[in-house]
Enzyme design. Structure first.
Site, PDB file in Angstrom:
ATOM      1  N   ASP A  46       3.041  -4.490   8.131  1.00  0.00           N
ATOM      2  CA  ASP A  46       1.852  -3.653   8.008  1.00  0.00           C
ATOM      3  C   ASP A  46       0.659  -4.600   8.153  1.00  0.00           C
ATOM      4  OD1 ASP A  46      -0.449  -2.515   6.988  1.00  0.00           O
ATOM      5  OD2 ASP A  46       0.466  -1.774   5.149  1.00  0.00           O
ATOM      6  N   HIS A  94       0.879  -1.171   0.000  1.00  0.00           N
ATOM      7  CA  HIS A  94       0.000   0.000   0.000  1.00  0.00           C
ATOM      8  C   HIS A  94       0.919   1.225   0.000  1.00  0.00           C
ATOM      9  CE1 HIS A  94      -2.720   2.975   1.876  1.00  0.00           C
ATOM     10  NE2 HIS A  94      -3.728   2.188   1.578  1.00  0.00           N
ATOM     11  N   GLN A 144      -4.578  -5.003   7.040  1.00  0.00           N
ATOM     12  CA  GLN A 144      -5.576  -5.893   6.422  1.00  0.00           C
ATOM     13  C   GLN A 144      -5.582  -7.282   7.047  1.00  0.00           C
ATOM     14  OE1 GLN A 144      -7.789  -4.821   4.391  1.00  0.00           O
ATOM     15  NE2 GLN A 144      -6.890  -2.855   3.829  1.00  0.00           N
ATOM     16  N   LYS A 161     -10.294  -0.711  10.658  1.00  0.00           N
ATOM     17  CA  LYS A 161     -10.444  -1.849   9.757  1.00  0.00           C
ATOM     18  C   LYS A 161     -10.789  -3.119  10.538  1.00  0.00           C
ATOM     19  CE  LYS A 161      -7.199  -0.064   6.302  1.00  0.00           C
ATOM     20  NZ  LYS A 161      -8.059   0.602   5.318  1.00  0.00           N
ATOM     21  N   CYS A 166      -4.863   2.719  -3.526  1.00  0.00           N
ATOM     22  CA  CYS A 166      -3.619   3.210  -2.919  1.00  0.00           C
ATOM     23  C   CYS A 166      -2.482   2.204  -3.097  1.00  0.00           C
ATOM     24  CB  CYS A 166      -3.791   3.552  -1.439  1.00  0.00           C
ATOM     25  SG  CYS A 166      -4.962   4.855  -1.164  1.00  0.00           S
TER      26      CYS A 166
END
Lengths: 149, 420
Positions: free
Chosen positions: B214, B137, B217, B240, B378
């Site tokens: 990261d 991302h 998600q 999220k 993104c």
């Protein structure tokens, strides 16, 4: 479905499938990029201007149906028009897609009438107007890529 | 010997999760869009919030509102206790070793910027290298790019294959003596690829290189154990994972965080200040300058409670089945191509259609009440890798159902009808 049909009119679908003047213009006197990076709509507009008149116009690139059909219809309308006439068409189109021309007759608008449905889809105004803003900046001899986002 | 009846029985009693049991907790799922029942399939952008999270925010302002770590008055003590209580929940949620390893900030993006700005600026220099992957991302690209521009370091990118998987041999080959940090998405937001991060962390550690994951998600889809992953940093966002916007968590190993300089200066991150010298506060406060988003922190606490109340084996199983089902029925639509076909995926189905641009698809689906994301998500380098400007992305949460996937299929056929 009716609102969708109003947006995706036959003329728009047809120009999307078979865009007119969809090529690079040799000997263009003005070349300008129109690019909406968030959407990915990306076109190059070619203009041949002689004595303040658009003697030829074409475009290349990729994007959604609304942006591509808008660019295609625009090129068919501008050939032979003076800069002032082109500016006038830009203003009419802008008012049309932002919903400021609701009462005008379709006869007056000609092919532009196909874009009347855009005003009901505010998120898509930027798509419809990308080529037109690019054209206007090209006529002003600007060189910075144009974005409507 | 196992009989057919046994198999049927075992299936019935196997892991079962009924999304209808949780749907009632999400008020927005009962709303309509353009007169149609909302089918919300944009969960990778942000998930909806359960009643308990909404109430926690409301309750904070009604009952607890006060600044933390300051007052001697009762409200401030209560607010501080609630705020620090959430830190403890966060530690348990990701199995960190200590509350000092839990830093509250605005979200994943700020977490990565903190590491790039603090760890990066102190450890990455001219000619050094930062390694990321081709799946990232923008938030796991741009902070490193900025660091490289400031320091003269070089950004290296491990490429992905046609399925959307990182080519591990290339990843390993790109780790060299100049590599100073590795940053990897746990799950790709654009394609849904689940990276084999435990293995990738081990590869980097074999070369003595720290790794940031990261987790934006990943956190909504499976339980995270940072000690099992052995990552050095793990960043994620509340919004999220059914929590509020504007709050997220950066996990960092204590010894690494201790050696890092503060990221921002201000109140709360100091022990004492004179015009000549400031003594910084201890972890984790050293990295939490200024009054934090206290209400949203209380909100993420409620999101942890919500998630802790679920049977995670059952949820993971259900979400996996839903994605498999969606991939089958949507992948079977003529003229449609799924982008990202990694062996392991979570939550995301990206696709393109012949002759219809994703934005036109998005507009038409919206009129049918179906919310999807269209665009580059993104992750422009991912789009470039696949030679497409954009995709349509349907992304799933635990409250989505097969019926909603069927609605999406119907919506796609409406697109075909409009574009004949």
């Amino acid at each position: 479905m009716s609102e969708l049909r109003a947006l995706y009119q036959e003329i728009i679908l047809e120009h999307n499938k078979k865009p007119r003047n969809f090529r690079k213009l040799e000997h263009a006197t003005r070349t300008l990029e129109g690019y909406n990076p968030l959407c990915g709509d990306h076109y190059t507009l070619y203009l041949k201007i002689e004595n303040d008149t658009v003697v030829d116009i074409s475009f290349e690139g990729a994007g959604c149906a609304i942006s591509k059909a808008s660019a295609s219809v625009m090129t068919t309308m501008l050939k032979g028009k003076s800069k002032d006439e082109a500016q006038g068409l830009f203003e009419t189109f802008h008012k049309l897609v932002t919903g400021e021309l609701k009462d005008i007759s379709f006869e007056t608008l000609g092919k532009l009438a196909a874009f009347a449905g855009v005003s009901e889809f505010p998120a898509r105004v930027k798509c419809a107007s990308l080529a037109w803003h690019t054209m206007r900046n090209a006529l002003d001899a600007q060189s910075e890529p144009v974005s409507t986002e | 010997m196992q009989t057919y009846q046994d198999i049927l029985t075992s299936k019935k009693s196997g892991p079962g999760f009924d999304p209808d049991l949780v749907r009632g907790s999400f008020p927005i799922l009962n709303t309509t869009v353009h007169g149609k029942k909302l089918v919300y399939l944009d969960n990778a952008a942000t998930t909806q919030k359960p009643e308990s999270v909404i109430k926690a925010l409301d309750n904070y302002y009604r009952q607890l509102n006060s600044n933390i770590h300051r007052g001697v008055h009762s409200l401030s003590e209560k607010a501080t206790e609630a705020y620090e209580g959430v830190r403890d929940k966060a530690r348990q949620f990701i199995n960190a070793a200590s509350n000092m390893e839990i830093i509250f900030l605005r979200g994943t993006t700020e977490g990565i910027n903190l590491v790039a700005g603090s760890y990066g600026r102190s450890n990455v220099g001219q000619g050094d290298e930062v390694l990321i992957t081709g799946l990232e991302h923008h938030s796991n690209i741009v902070p490193w790019q900025m660091l490289c521009n400031q320091t003269g370091a070089v950004l290296k990118v491990a490429p992905i294959d046609d399925k959307g998987e990182v080519i591990l041999s290339e990843f390993e080959r790109l780790i060299g003596p100049k590599t100073k940090i590795v940053a990897i998405a746990h799950v790709s937001n654009a394609l849904g690829t689940v990276n084999p991060v435990k293995r990738m962390v081990a590869i980097a550690h074999a070369h003595g290189i720290p790794v940031l994951l990261d987790g934006a998600q990943a956190v909504p889809h499976f339980r995270i154990d940072v000690r099992d992953l052995d990552c050095d940093f793990y960043a994620f966002s509340a919004h999220k994972m059914y929590g509020p916007t504007g709050i997220g968590i950066l996990y960092g190993k204590q010894r690494i965080l201790e050696a890092m300089p503060p990221y921002q200066g201000g109140g709360d991150m100091i022990r004492s200040v004179t015009f000549e010298k400031t003594i910084f506060n201890d972890l984790p406060h050293k990295f939490e300058a200024g009054t934090p988003s206290i209400a949203d922190t209380i909100g993420i606490g409620a999101a942890f409670d919500f998630l802790n109340g679920l049977d995670w084996d059952a949820v993971s199983h259900y979400e996996h089945e839903l994605l498999v089902y969606a991939s089958e029925v949507i992948g079977a639509i003529p003229g449609l191509r799924i982008v990202g076909t990694a062996r392991e995926k979570a939550g995301v189905l990206s696709f393109v259609m012949d002759d219809v641009h994703p934005h036109d698809i998005g507009t038409i689906l919206d009129r049918e009440g179906i919310a999807v994301r269209t665009g580059h998500h993104c992750a422009q380098p991912v789009m470039l890798r696949f030679g497409i400007p954009a995709t349509v992305r349907a992304s799933f949460a635990l409250y989505n159902t097969k019926e909603e996937v069927d609605e999406l299929v119907r919506g796609i056929y409406t697109v075909k009808e409009v574009f004949h």
